[in-house]
Write a protein that holds these residues in place. Structure first.
Motif: not given
Length: 126
Positions: A8-16, A18-22
């Motif tokens: 579950q992607v919450l706004p405060e963890s979105l960069p985490y 997105q980085a995992a996808d990279r």
């Protein structure tokens, strides 16, 4: 390869995520006390400061504890991994024979696709 359940992607963890996808592993660091923490959150769990930032993790660590569930093709291994940065996170071990795992084994992060969500950081023997 079995796809992992999407987080579950919450706004405060979105960069985490997105980085995992990279193919990058990020942690949260506190500018006030200098501590690094995981799970990603906006407020430092050590000093309660909101002055946090994303910091890249090395992706290297050691196996702290683990448990293999199931048997045969349905078996999977959950683990606690302590990263070089000092945080311990719950994860899954992949690309290994569970019988060969041992505490303090060097491990490295790898990323696996999830079912309809971002990639998930998991760990394999280094």
């Amino acid at each position: 390869m079995t796809r992992l359940i999407a987080a579950q992607v919450l706004p405060e963890s979105l960069p985490y995520w997105q980085a995992a996808d990279r193919g990058e592993l990020l942690l949260k660091g506190c500018r006030a006390c200098g501590q690094v923490h995981h799970y990603p959150r906006d407020v430092c769990p050590f000093c309660l400061s909101a002055d946090t930032e994303w910091v890249p993790a090395s992706g290297r660590g050691t196996l702290y504890s683990y448990s293999t569930m199931g048997a045969g093709d349905k078996a999977y291994t959950l683990a606690y991994v302590t990263l070089a940065e000092g945080v311990t996170l719950m994860t899954r071990m992949v690309d290994c024979d569970p019988a060969q795992l041992h505490v303090d084994m060097p491990v490295r992060v790898v990323f696996r696709p999830s079912q309809g969500g971002p990639a998930v950081p998991v760990f394999a023997p280094a």
